[in-house]
Write a protein that holds these residues in place. Sequence first.
Motif, short mmCIF file in Angstrom:
data_model
loop_
_atom_site.label_atom_id
_atom_site.label_comp_id
_atom_site.label_asym_id
_atom_site.label_seq_id
_atom_site.Cartn_x
_atom_site.Cartn_y
_atom_site.Cartn_z
N GLU A 68 1.24 -1.64 0.23
CA GLU A 68 -0.32 0.03 -0.10
C GLU A 68 0.75 1.11 0.23
OE1 GLU A 68 -2.19 -0.22 3.48
OE2 GLU A 68 -3.79 -1.81 2.73
N GLU A 69 0.75 2.05 -0.35
CA GLU A 69 1.02 3.89 -0.60
C GLU A 69 1.37 3.87 1.08
OE1 GLU A 69 -1.73 3.14 -2.10
OE2 GLU A 69 -0.61 2.66 -4.55
N MET A 70 0.78 3.83 1.85
CA MET A 70 0.64 4.22 3.17
C MET A 70 2.09 3.45 4.31
SD MET A 70 -0.93 6.00 4.56
CE MET A 70 -2.63 6.36 4.72
N ILE A 71 2.71 2.42 3.35
CA ILE A 71 3.58 1.52 4.13
C ILE A 71 4.40 2.34 3.08
CG2 ILE A 71 5.03 -0.82 3.99
CD1 ILE A 71 1.87 -1.76 3.87
N GLN A 72 5.25 2.40 1.98
CA GLN A 72 5.76 3.13 0.97
C GLN A 72 5.80 5.01 1.69
OE1 GLN A 72 5.51 3.17 -3.34
NE2 GLN A 72 4.26 0.87 -2.93
N ASN A 73 4.75 5.29 2.29
CA ASN A 73 4.74 6.53 2.29
C ASN A 73 6.00 6.42 3.69
OD1 ASN A 73 4.23 8.42 0.50
ND2 ASN A 73 2.64 7.61 0.51
N LYS A 112 11.78 10.13 -7.30
CA LYS A 112 10.36 10.67 -7.37
C LYS A 112 9.84 9.55 -9.31
CE LYS A 112 8.33 14.69 -6.99
NZ LYS A 112 8.60 15.48 -6.62
N PRO A 113 10.19 9.05 -10.21
CA PRO A 113 9.52 8.99 -11.04
C PRO A 113 9.68 7.64 -11.42
CG PRO A 113 11.58 10.89 -11.49
CD PRO A 113 11.68 10.47 -10.17
N ARG A 114 10.04 6.94 -10.08
CA ARG A 114 9.54 5.79 -9.97
C ARG A 114 9.03 5.05 -8.96
NH1 ARG A 114 15.94 2.37 -9.94
NH2 ARG A 114 17.13 3.63 -11.86
N PHE A 115 9.01 6.01 -8.26
CA PHE A 115 7.56 6.06 -7.29
C PHE A 115 6.00 6.46 -8.13
CE2 PHE A 115 10.04 8.08 -3.81
CZ PHE A 115 10.65 6.40 -3.99
N LYS A 116 5.19 5.18 -7.88
CA LYS A 116 3.45 5.27 -7.83
C LYS A 116 2.62 6.51 -8.13
CE LYS A 116 2.31 0.21 -6.57
NZ LYS A 116 1.59 -0.05 -6.64
N PRO A 117 2.59 7.65 -8.94
CA PRO A 117 2.03 9.21 -8.75
C PRO A 117 0.87 9.33 -7.74
CG PRO A 117 1.13 7.52 -11.13
CD PRO A 117 1.63 6.48 -10.28
N GLN A 118 -0.10 7.74 -7.09
CA GLN A 118 -0.72 8.44 -5.65
C GLN A 118 0.59 8.25 -4.29
OE1 GLN A 118 -0.49 5.55 -7.99
NE2 GLN A 118 -1.99 4.38 -7.61
N VAL A 119 1.95 7.36 -3.95
CA VAL A 119 2.93 7.98 -3.68
C VAL A 119 3.95 9.41 -3.18
CG1 VAL A 119 5.03 7.86 -2.32
CG2 VAL A 119 3.40 5.47 -3.26
N ASN A 120 4.46 9.83 -4.59
CA ASN A 120 4.17 11.24 -4.57
C ASN A 120 3.03 12.02 -4.47
OD1 ASN A 120 6.66 10.80 -5.88
ND2 ASN A 120 5.92 10.85 -8.20
N THR A 121 1.78 11.65 -4.34
CA THR A 121 0.98 13.26 -4.46
C THR A 121 0.45 12.94 -2.61
OG1 THR A 121 -0.53 12.89 -6.52
CG2 THR A 121 -1.63 13.40 -4.41
N PHE A 122 0.66 11.55 -2.55
CA PHE A 122 0.87 11.42 -0.94
C PHE A 122 1.75 12.82 0.34
CE2 PHE A 122 0.90 10.31 3.23
CZ PHE A 122 0.22 9.97 3.66
N MET A 123 2.68 12.35 -0.37
CA MET A 123 4.15 12.96 -0.39
C MET A 123 3.88 14.13 0.14
SD MET A 123 7.03 10.65 1.25
CE MET A 123 7.62 11.14 1.29
N GLU A 124 3.83 15.25 -1.24
CA GLU A 124 4.16 16.14 -1.38
C GLU A 124 3.27 17.03 -0.60
OE1 GLU A 124 2.88 16.84 -5.33
OE2 GLU A 124 4.72 16.37 -6.13
N HIS A 125 1.51 16.44 -0.12
CA HIS A 125 1.07 17.09 0.51
C HIS A 125 1.56 16.64 1.95
CE1 HIS A 125 -2.11 18.00 -2.35
NE2 HIS A 125 -2.37 16.79 -2.50
N PHE A 126 1.65 15.87 2.50
CA PHE A 126 2.11 14.88 3.94
C PHE A 126 3.02 16.14 4.36
CE2 PHE A 126 4.72 12.85 6.75
CZ PHE A 126 3.61 13.18 7.95
N TRP A 127 4.37 16.25 3.09
CA TRP A 127 5.66 16.87 3.46
C TRP A 127 5.45 18.57 3.47
CZ3 TRP A 127 9.88 14.99 6.28
CH2 TRP A 127 10.22 13.80 5.88
N GLU A 128 3.77 18.91 3.07
CA GLU A 128 3.51 20.25 2.93
C GLU A 128 2.97 20.54 4.34
OE1 GLU A 128 1.03 23.97 0.82
OE2 GLU A 128 0.98 21.78 -0.58
N LEU A 129 1.90 19.39 4.59
CA LEU A 129 1.87 19.91 6.14
C LEU A 129 2.85 20.26 7.90
CD1 LEU A 129 -0.77 20.10 7.65
CD2 LEU A 129 -0.77 17.17 8.11
#
Length: 714
Positions: free
Chosen positions: A237-242, A280-297
Motif C-alpha cells: 500500500e501507498e501508506m507503507i511506502q510513504n 520520484k519518477p519511479r514511485f507510483k503517482p499516488q505515492v508522490n501525491t501523498f508525499m507532496e501533501h504530507f511534507w507540505e503539512l
Amino acid sequence: MDGYTFLIPLLLTIGGLVIGALLKSLLKHSRIPYTVGLFAIGILLGVLNRGGIFQGMPVLSKGINSVANINPDLILYLFLPILIFDAAYELNLHIFKKTLANATLLAVPGLVVCMLLTGAFMVGISTFIPGLESWTWTFALMFGALISATDPVAVVALLHELKTSKRFSTLVDAESLLNDGTGIVCFMLFFGAFAAGGEASHASPFLTFIREVGISTLLGFLMARLIIWFITRINSEEMIQNSVIILSAYLTFILSQFFLGVSGVIALVAFGLTVTYVGKPRFKPQVNTFMEHFWELLTYIANTLIFILVGVVIAEKIDFSWKALGILILIYAALNLIRFAMIMLFFPLMKRLGYGLSRRESVILTWGGLRGALAMTLALMVSYTPAIPEDIRSQILFYTAGVVTLTLCINATTMRWLLNRLGLTHIPSARTLLEYRIEQSLHESSEKYLENLKKRETLAGANWEKVASYMSELPADPGKTPQAKAMLPEIRLRILDREKAVCREIYEEGIISKTVFLRLMNSLDELYDHDGNYALDIRNSIFQFCQRTDFLNHMRSMPYIQNWMSFYFRERITVVYDLGRGFIILQKESLKLLEELASSQWIASEQQTIVQTLRNEIEHNIQRMTTVLNELAKNFPKAYGHALTIKSIRMMLSNERRTVRQMVNNGMLSEKDAEERMKKIDERTDEINSFSHTPIASLLRWLFFIKKKKIYKA
C-alpha cells in the motif's frame, strides 16, 4: 496540577498551531510575512511571561519556561529533518541543476568567506570595545560559522507570492539548503573540541571538512538508493511506502549526526535530492501525491512551531543592555556588508554560470540573507556548553538572537518594497494584456450566466444586486497593444503550458510510458529556460534521442543482423515510438489551442502574423516526427509491432482504472473493493515494466529468446 504535567508539551503544540492558524488568516491580506508574525508572537509571549503576567496561570507559565529551556538537540533532530527533506523533495530538478553551480558557490566558498570575514570583524572590534576581551579567533570563527548560514523561509515564500522568477527563488532556496550543511560542519570544527570536554583537535580543519562532507554525502546517497530499491520492489500500500520514506529520512539524519558524528544536514540533502531525482519518477503517482501533501503539512507545522519557539527563547534567555544593543547593530550592519562583499566577489563568475545573476538580483540575494532557526539552535548549543566561558556564551546567544530578530523584522518586511523598487516584480506588457483578456473573458461569461439566472422563475426572489456584487470585477484596460514580436514569446509560453498539461493527461491515460513522460517534460523545461524566445521546433534533445537508431538503417541488407539488432533494441525502439506518438499528440493539441487563440479576441487583428509563425513551427515538428516514425515502422517492423502491443496494454489497463474510479463515483463499488481491484491492475502494470531499458537487460532477453528458439527447433 502536577498530574497534568505530561500534557504540557501537547497543549503547547496545540496552542501554537491554533495561534498559527489564526495568524495566517489575519495576515492573508497583509504585507507582513507569516513567519515574522509568528516570531513576534513568540517574543511577546516570552516578554509577558518574564514580566510575571502569567503568574496566575501556572500551567501556561510552566509551559513557556519549558520552551525557553528546551534542549537545542530537540530542535535539531525533530524539526530540521522535516525542513531539509521537504526543501529537497520540492525542488524543480531541472532548474536546480542549472542553479547548482551558483548555489554551491554561495553555500561552500561563500559561507567560508563570510565566516572568515565575520571572525576577523569580531576579533577586530574586541580589541577596542570593553567587555569583548575574551573573544579569541576560535570563538570568533565559531560565531562566524553559525551566523553565516541563511534561512530565507520568509523571503522564498514572498518570492513565490509575488510570482518572481522561479529560477531566482530556486537559487535562494538551494543556497539555504546547501549552506545549512556547510555551516554546521564549519561550526563543529570549532565547537567540537569544547563539546568533547575542552580538548583541542589536532586534525587539519580542511581534511576534517572533506571527511565529514564525503561521509555524509555517501551515507545519504546509499540510504536513498537502498530505500528506492526497497520501495520499487514491494507491491504494498501507498501508506507503507510513504512510511518507509518518512522514517528513512529521520534515520539518515540520526545515523549521520548522532552515531557517525558527521553532518546530518548534508546527509539529508544528499538523501532528499537522490530520492527526488532517482526515486520520484519511479514511485507510483499516488505515492508522490501523498508525499507532496504530507511534507507540505509537516513543513507548515514545523515552521509554525519553530518560529514561535525561537521567539520565546530569545525573550526569555536574553539579557538586554544598551551597550550590547549598540554592538548588535554594528554586527548586523557588518554582516549585511560582508554578505554583499562575498556576493560581489563571486558575481563575475555567477553571472556566467547556469541562468546567470543580474545586479538587481544580487542586491536581493544580499538583503534576503535572513538568519533563523538553525543559527538559534547552534547558539543554544553554545550557551549550554560549560567548557566555553560564561561571557562568550551569553554574548553569542544575544548577538545571534539579535541578528535573527533584526533580519526577520527589517530585511524580511522590507523585501516586497525592495523587489518593487528594483523592478523584479514587473510584468511585461504582453503578459499584462493576456491577463486582462483572461479576466475580461471570465467577466463576460459571468455576465451572460447572470442574465440567464435572472430569467429562471424558481430564482425570482433572489437579490440580484447582491449576486452581481460577487461577480469578478472587470479589470482596467492596459491600453496600448504591444507589438507582435513582444506577444510571440508570451503565446509560446502559453502553448508550452498547454503541452505540459496534455503530457500529464496522456501519461495518466497510459498512452506514454514514464520514461517518455520525463523526456517530454525535460524538453519543455529546456524551452522554458529561454522564456519563449526560442522557436517551438527547437527540440534538439527529443530528435537527437530519436535519431540514435539511424545507424541501424544501414544494416537492412543483412537480414540476420537486422533481426538480431531489432530485437536487441526493441525496448529502445519502443521508447522512441512512444516518444514520437506522444510528441505528435502534444503538437496537435498545441494547434488546437492556437486556433482557439486566433478565433478569440486574445490576439489582436494586427498581431495575427504571429499565429502563422507559430503554426509553421508546430507543423514542422509534426512533419519531422512523422518521418521518424515512418522510418521506424519500415526498418524495424517487429520492434514497431512490439511497441504497439505495449502501448495497447497500457491503454487497456488505464481504461480499467478509469472504469473502477467511475464505479466508485457512481456508488456501484466501495472504496475498499476498489483498492483491491486497483492493486491487481497495478500488478499487471508492473509486469510490463519488470525489465529495465538497459542493454544488459535486453541482452538477457535476447539470450532467453535464442534459448527458446532452440527448444522450439528441437
